[in-house]
Design an enzyme around this catalytic site. Structure first.
Site, mmCIF file in Angstrom:
data_model
loop_
_atom_site.group_PDB
_atom_site.id
_atom_site.type_symbol
_atom_site.label_atom_id
_atom_site.label_comp_id
_atom_site.label_asym_id
_atom_site.label_seq_id
_atom_site.Cartn_x
_atom_site.Cartn_y
_atom_site.Cartn_z
ATOM 1 C CB ALA A 51 -1.114 -0.113 1.345
ATOM 2 C CB THR A 52 4.309 2.307 1.477
ATOM 3 O OG1 THR A 52 3.767 1.784 2.727
ATOM 4 C CG2 THR A 52 5.310 3.278 1.311
ATOM 5 C CG ASN B 249 -3.063 3.219 10.527
ATOM 6 O OD1 ASN B 249 -3.552 3.993 9.959
ATOM 7 N ND2 ASN B 249 -2.072 3.496 11.283
ATOM 8 C CD GLN C 97 -5.394 -1.216 9.547
ATOM 9 O OE1 GLN C 97 -6.098 -2.218 9.848
ATOM 10 N NE2 GLN C 97 -4.014 -1.240 9.399
ATOM 11 C CB ALA D 253 -1.559 -9.296 0.386
ATOM 12 C CG HIS D 254 1.213 -6.698 5.350
ATOM 13 N ND1 HIS D 254 1.424 -6.345 6.632
ATOM 14 C CD2 HIS D 254 1.368 -5.588 4.631
ATOM 15 C CE1 HIS D 254 1.816 -5.094 6.640
ATOM 16 N NE2 HIS D 254 1.800 -4.750 5.492
ATOM 17 C CB THR E 188 9.856 -9.590 -12.994
ATOM 18 O OG1 THR E 188 10.566 -9.500 -13.858
ATOM 19 C CG2 THR E 188 9.194 -11.147 -12.955
ATOM 20 C CB CYS F 161 10.220 4.783 19.298
ATOM 21 S SG CYS F 161 9.641 3.813 20.672
#
Ligand code: PLP
Length: 392
Positions: A75-76, A155, A183, A204-205, A244, A330
């Protein structure tokens, strides 16, 4: 049933790959390893077939046509391609993007980059519940505006934005509409037609697929969106993203999309029940706990809470057998309060006492009960050490 430790409750950061997704991917590493762009032999055809099946599965999850799906590394990259690609393609007609303050860094940092290059960006503030007022978005539109980019759901706090209203406003103004829907996709119904979306980022993740693969939806009619490629090369993905194709990843994304579509209704009800169980336990047994963001317009899997007089970093350390996120980030040297929580008007102190619970497909009731017990115990202990809490 005993719980297995540690427990994962950080499903907004990433999700495990569903074993069914992993099974679907396996043949495409060693056996069916072909390059989907190889036109002269069956290895290539097999890979291409798998890619086109996945393209349909992804399109089917968001009400799109397969031809409108451009595979990216996540997504980035999809956010970068949407914003930079639109600005560069339409830059002779205007110079302005509208977004809002609680976007993911993938959108905000891309906007900062574009501002440095001389483009203009308006960051519409959110209301106390974390939602943008569509009328404030409308008011920000000028004759130079090319694109509105508003995330589907946040998120950190899970707040769902008024997508349809903004989509309608964009359409009336003849402005393109992009949404970072990472999300939301796979968790709640997303439909690019009903929502009036022209470009949409997904990965996907965040819904039980593998890391490093995502997609950008690019509308092909009413209007046909033009994009300037950010990656030049072999002209893959209709020239919008060369390189590819990651065939096993794409197969995994497709399988994850098909599963999400089939199981969304039952899964979101189950996950929401777990979330509400956790919320009810914590709110009934602890005082001075507040929910961050809208409760009505919220993802089924999200709970964001502030525990007054408790530093979330200390709380998370005490909960060392549960994976959670705090309302702090952080940076190089210091711990900064979350810009999302600050945008809702929370004090630094309240932001530093916030915890995000992200429930997922594989969490169980036993885990939720275990976590509730651990949080109640740990908050109690930390507050005993707090002179402010004791002196109330
Ligand atoms: C995780 C996330 C991203 C980034 O996705 P990647 O595929 O990891 O680059 C973008 N937007 C939102 C809202 C996210 O939660």
């Amino acid at each position: 049933m005993p719980v297995h430790l540690p427990i994962y409750l950080d499903n907004h950061a990433t999700t495990p790959v569903d074993p069914r997704v992993f099974e679907a991917m396996k043949p495409y590493f060693v056996e069916k390893f072909g390059n989907a762009a190889s036109r002269n032999h069956s290895f290539g055809w097999t890979a291409e077939e798998a890619v086109e099946r996945a393209r349909k599965q992804v399109a089917g999850l968001i009400g799109a046509d397969a031809k409108e799906i451009v595979f990216t590394s996540g997504a980035t990259e999809a956010n970068n391609l949407a914003l930079k690609g639109v600005i560069e393609a339409y830059g002779t007609r205007g110079n302005h993007i509208i977004t809002q303050t609680t976007e993911h860094k993938g959108v905000l940092d891309t906007c900062r980059h574009l501002e440095k290059q001389g483009w203009r960006v308006t960051y519409v503030p959110v209301e106390r519940d974390g939602r943008v007022d569509p009328e404030k978005v409308r008011a920000a539109i000028t004759d130079q505006t090319l694109l509105i980019s508003i995330m589907y759901a946040n998120n950190e706090i899970g707040v769902i934005q008024p997508l349809r209203e903004v989509g309608q406003i964009a359409k009336e103004a003849g402005v393109l509409f992009h949404s970072d829907a990472v999300q939301a996709v796979g968790k709640i119904p997303v439909d690019v037609e009903a929502d009036g979306i022209d470009l949409l980022s997904l990965t996907a993740h965040k819904f039980y697929g593998p890391k490093g693969i995502g997609a950008l939806y690019v509308r092909r009619r009413n209007p046909r969106v033009q994009l300037t490629a950010q990656m030049d090369g072999g002209g893959h993905e209709r020239g919008m993203r060369s390189g590819t194709l990651n065939v096993p990843g794409i197969v995994g994304l497709g399988a994850a999309a098909a599963l999400a579509k089939e199981e969304m209704a039952s899964e979101s009800a189950r996950v929401a029940a777990l979330r509400d169980r956790l919320k009810d336990r914590l709110l009934s047994q602890l005082d001075e706990v507040t929910i961050n963001g809208s409760t009505g317009h919220r993802l089924p899997n999200n709970l964001s809470l502030s525990f007054a007089h408790v530093e979330s970093e200390s709380l998370l350390m005490a909960l060392n057998d549960v994976a959670l996120s705090s309302g702090s980030a952080c940076t190089s040297a210091t711990i900064e309060p979350s810009y999302v929580l600050k945008a809702l008007g929370l004090s630094d102190e309240a932001a530093h006492s916030s915890v995000r619970f992200g429930i997922g497909r594989f969490n169980t009731e036993e885990e939720i009960d275990y976590i509730a017990g651990r949080v109640i115990e740990a908050v109690g202990k930390l507050r005993e050490l707090s002179p402010v809490y004791e002196a109330r």
